[in-house]
Design a protein around this motif. Structure first.
Motif, short mmCIF file in Angstrom:
data_model
loop_
_atom_site.label_atom_id
_atom_site.label_comp_id
_atom_site.label_asym_id
_atom_site.label_seq_id
_atom_site.Cartn_x
_atom_site.Cartn_y
_atom_site.Cartn_z
N GLU A 158 0.92 -1.18 -0.03
CA GLU A 158 -0.02 0.00 0.02
C GLU A 158 0.93 1.31 -0.09
N ALA A 159 1.84 1.27 0.83
CA ALA A 159 2.79 2.29 0.97
C ALA A 159 3.49 2.50 -0.38
N PHE A 160 3.85 1.46 -1.15
CA PHE A 160 4.47 1.52 -2.68
C PHE A 160 3.55 2.25 -3.44
N LYS A 161 2.32 1.60 -3.44
CA LYS A 161 1.35 2.42 -4.43
C LYS A 161 1.17 3.73 -4.10
N GLN A 162 1.11 4.23 -3.15
CA GLN A 162 0.92 5.50 -2.70
C GLN A 162 2.10 6.46 -3.35
N GLU A 163 3.28 5.87 -3.12
CA GLU A 163 4.33 6.60 -3.44
C GLU A 163 4.48 6.80 -5.32
N LEU A 164 4.12 5.46 -5.64
CA LEU A 164 4.04 5.33 -7.07
C LEU A 164 2.98 6.05 -7.82
N ALA A 165 1.89 6.56 -7.08
CA ALA A 165 0.98 7.38 -7.67
C ALA A 165 1.37 8.91 -7.82
N LYS A 166 2.39 9.16 -7.21
CA LYS A 166 3.12 10.53 -7.60
C LYS A 166 3.49 10.76 -8.75
N LEU A 167 3.74 9.63 -9.64
CA LEU A 167 4.27 9.72 -10.97
C LEU A 167 3.06 10.53 -11.82
N VAL A 226 7.21 1.73 -14.51
CA VAL A 226 6.95 1.49 -12.93
C VAL A 226 8.03 0.43 -12.36
N ASP A 227 8.61 -0.49 -13.26
CA ASP A 227 9.75 -1.33 -12.61
C ASP A 227 10.75 -0.22 -12.11
N VAL A 228 11.18 0.44 -12.83
CA VAL A 228 12.31 1.21 -12.76
C VAL A 228 12.26 2.22 -11.49
N VAL A 229 11.05 3.01 -11.70
CA VAL A 229 10.92 3.98 -10.79
C VAL A 229 10.58 3.31 -9.26
N GLY A 230 9.39 2.07 -9.55
CA GLY A 230 9.12 1.42 -8.27
C GLY A 230 10.32 0.63 -7.57
N PHE A 231 11.50 0.38 -8.34
CA PHE A 231 12.33 -0.16 -7.54
C PHE A 231 13.33 0.68 -6.72
N PHE A 232 13.39 2.02 -6.94
CA PHE A 232 13.87 2.96 -6.17
C PHE A 232 13.11 3.26 -5.16
N ILE A 233 11.69 3.43 -5.32
CA ILE A 233 10.89 3.73 -4.30
C ILE A 233 11.06 2.78 -3.12
N GLY A 234 11.12 1.38 -3.71
CA GLY A 234 11.10 0.31 -2.64
C GLY A 234 12.50 0.45 -1.81
N LEU A 235 13.67 0.79 -2.41
CA LEU A 235 14.74 0.85 -1.65
C LEU A 235 14.61 2.18 -0.70
N GLU A 236 14.08 3.01 -1.22
CA GLU A 236 13.75 4.23 -0.27
C GLU A 236 12.98 3.95 1.27
N LEU A 237 11.83 3.01 0.68
CA LEU A 237 11.01 2.74 1.76
C LEU A 237 11.58 1.92 2.79
N LEU A 238 12.32 0.87 2.25
CA LEU A 238 12.97 -0.04 3.00
C LEU A 238 14.36 0.40 3.82
N LYS A 239 14.78 1.65 3.46
CA LYS A 239 15.80 2.29 3.96
C LYS A 239 17.13 1.60 3.72
N ILE A 240 17.22 1.11 2.18
CA ILE A 240 18.42 0.48 1.88
C ILE A 240 19.19 1.44 1.23
N GLU A 241 20.68 1.38 1.82
CA GLU A 241 21.59 2.38 1.25
C GLU A 241 22.49 1.92 0.41
N LYS A 242 22.65 0.60 0.29
CA LYS A 242 23.74 -0.03 -0.68
C LYS A 242 23.25 -1.26 -1.36
N VAL A 243 23.48 -1.53 -2.51
CA VAL A 243 23.10 -2.64 -3.42
C VAL A 243 24.48 -3.65 -3.46
N ILE A 244 24.49 -4.65 -3.34
CA ILE A 244 25.69 -5.45 -3.64
C ILE A 244 24.90 -6.57 -4.63
#
Length: 409
Positions: free
Chosen positions: A29-38, A141-159
Motif C-alpha cells: 500500500e505504501a508502495f502504491k501511494q508513492e508510485l501514484a506521485k508519477l 513502473v519497474d524502474v521507478v518502483g525499484f528505487f521507491i522500494g529501496l527508499e521505503l526499506l531504507k536500503i543504502e547499498k546494493v551488492i
C-alpha cells in the motif's frame, strides 16, 4: 546501515527485483501511494504470494489496461508494451513528479543507460527514436518502483552476484534475436558487471530493465561481504518457464557486526596498531570506514606525541585473527604507515543474540546479552535517534519507554 544483496542465479528483470523487495517486507500500500506521485495511468498492479519449486516468494506484475495492449513486444522482456514515449518524455514525467530527488536521479540514470544502448543498437540518435524498453508503462513502473522500494526499506547499498542469462534466441517484434538480447549486450560494454550464460536454458533471463538497474545502482559485485549480517531472505519470481526455479534471491543485510549471534563467553582477538603523523582528518576517517567494511570489529584513534614533539594519531583496531593479513594490507595501502604492531589477546565476551522487536514507536533491533547467569539488553543508538525523531520525543525518554516495554513483555 542496511544493504541489499542480489543473487541473480536465474537472471534479473524489473518485476523480479520488485517481487524480491516485497518478499523482504516492502509494504504494498505504501508502495502504491508513492508510485501514484508519477501521475501516469493505464495499468494495475498485482502482487501474489505463491510457491515455485517448493520455494515461497512473491510474483509482482504490471497489468496494462485494454487501450494500451497490443502495440509492441518488448525486446527481450517478452511482454506487451505501449509504444509512444521517448526518453525526454519519460524524464519529464519523473522530474515533474513529487517523488524524492534520490528516486528521480536514480531512475533517470537507468533510463538514460538503456536509451544509449537502444540508440546504439538501432543506429539512431536518442532524440530520434522511441524505445520499446524506455517507452513502456511497465518499465517505468519497474524502474521507478525499484528505487521507491529501496527508499521505503531504507536500503543504502546494493551488492550483486554474477548475473546469469540463458542462451539461444528469442522472438520479439523485430524478429528473432540472440540471447543476451542486443540492448543487454550493448550495456555490457565497458561494464564491470559479472556475467555468465547457462547453456541449458534456451531463453532470456536478463532483461534490459534488469541489467540497467543493476549496472547503475550496484557499486560492489561478488559474494556477501564478511562484515554483513544476513537478516532476511526473499524471492521474487519471474514469469518465464525455464525448466528450473526462475527467481531472484535477495538478502536484506545489516552492516553492524555487533548484531552477530555469539554463543561463547571467551575467544581470541588481535589488536593491530600503527602510528601516523602525516595524515589528514579526512583521510583518517576514510580509512577507518574501510577497515570496518573489511571486517574489523572496532576501530578507534588515540592522540599521541611522537619523537621531535610531533602530534600524531595512533590508529587501533580489533579483529578476528584470520582477518589480520587483509586488514594490515588496507593499512599499508590507505595510509602512510610502513609498519604495524600486532598483539593476540584472550577476550571475555557476553553471549549475544539480536531480534527485531515491533513496538508502538516502530521496529528496533534489540541485543540480548548474557554472561555467567547475568543478563541485560542493549538498543542501537542510531535507531533510537531515528525513532525519536519520527515520534517527536527525546531519545532518553524513548529509550526508557522501550526498555520498560521490553521488560514487561
Amino acid at each position: 546501515m542496511k544493504s541489499l544483496y542480489l543473487d541473480p542465479f536465474s537472471g534479473v528483470s524489473g518485476n523480479m527485483l520488485l517481487g524480491t523487495l516485497f518478499d523482504l517486507g516492502l509494504n504494498f500500500e505504501a508502495f502504491k501511494q508513492e508510485l501514484a506521485k508519477l501521475g501516469i495511468a493505464g495499468y494495475e498492479l498485482t502482487l501474489t504470494k505463491t510457491t515455485k519449486s517448493a520455494i515461497k516468494g512473491h510474483l509482482f506484475e504490471v497489468v496494462l489496461n485494454d487501450e494500451f495492449k497490443g502495440h509492441h513486444a518488448d525486446e527481450g522482456a517478452g511482454k506487451i508494451h505501449h509504444h509512444g514515449r521517448n526518453l525526454a518524455t519519460i524524464e519529464g514525467i519523473i522530474n515533474d513528479s513529487a517523488l524524492s530527488e534520490y528516486i528521480k536521479k536514480a531512475a533517470c540514470m537507468v533510463f538514460e543507460e538503456i536509451a544509449k544502448a537502444e540508440a546504439q543498437v538501432h543506429d539512431k540518435k536518442i532524440d530520434e527514436i522511441h524505445f520499446h524498453e524506455v517507452g513502456a508503462i511497465d518499465s517505468i513502473v519497474d524502474v521507478v518502483g525499484f528505487f521507491i522500494g529501496l527508499e521505503l526499506l531504507k536500503i543504502e547499498k546494493v551488492i550483486c552476484g554474477t548475473l546469469v542469462d540463458g542462451t539461444g534466441t528469442i522472438k520479439v517484434a523485430h524478429g528473432v534475436m540472440p540471447v543476451p538480447v542486443p540492448a543487454v549486450m550493448q550495456m555490457r560494454m565497458n561494464s564491470e558487471v559479472p556475467f555468465r550464460q547457462r547453456e541449458d536454458v534456451l531463453t532470456e533471463l536478463v532483461t534490459p530493465t534488469g541489467f540497467g538497474i543493476v549496472k547503475c545502482i550496484t557499486k560492489e559485485f561478488g559474494g556477501i561481504p564478511d562484515n554483513l549480517i544476513v537478516e532476511q531472505v526473499g524471492y521474487g519470481f519471474g514469469t518465464r518457464e525455464t525448466g528450473s526455479l526462475n527467481a531472484l534471491r535477495g538478502c536484506l543485510c545489516n552492516s553492524l557486526l555487533s548484531n552477530q549471534r555469539v554463543t561463547q563467553e571467551q575467544d581470541q582477538i588481535i589488536l593491530i596498531e600503527t602510528n601516523l603523523d602525516d595524515i589528514t582528518g579526512e583521510e583518517l576517517a576514510d580509512v577507518m570506514q574501510v577497515l570496518l567494511e573489511k571486517g574489523a570489529k572496532d576501530v578507534w584513534t588515540e592522540p599521541i606525541i611522537m619523537k621531535k614533539g610531533r602530534p600524531a594519531y595512533k590508529l587501533c583496531l580489533l579483529a578476528a585473527p584470520a582477518k589480520s593479513d587483509e586488514l594490515v594490507k588496507v593499512l599499508f595501502e590507505k595510509t602512510t604507515s610502513i609498519g604495524v604492531r600486532q598483539q593476540l589477546m584472550d577476550r571475555k565476551i557476553m553471549q549475544r543474540s539480536v531480534k527485531v522487536v515491533r513496538t508502538k514507536f516502530g521496529n528496533i533491533h534489540v541485543k540480548y546479552l548474557a554472561y555467567d547467569g547475568f543478563s541485560k539488553i542493549s538498543l542501537e543508538h542510531d535507531e533510537l535517534v531515528d525513532l525519536a525523531r519520527k515520534n517527536r520525543v527525546a531519545v532518553s525518554e524513548l529509550r526508557d519507554r522501550i526498555t520498560e516495554f521490553l521488560q514487561n513483555n
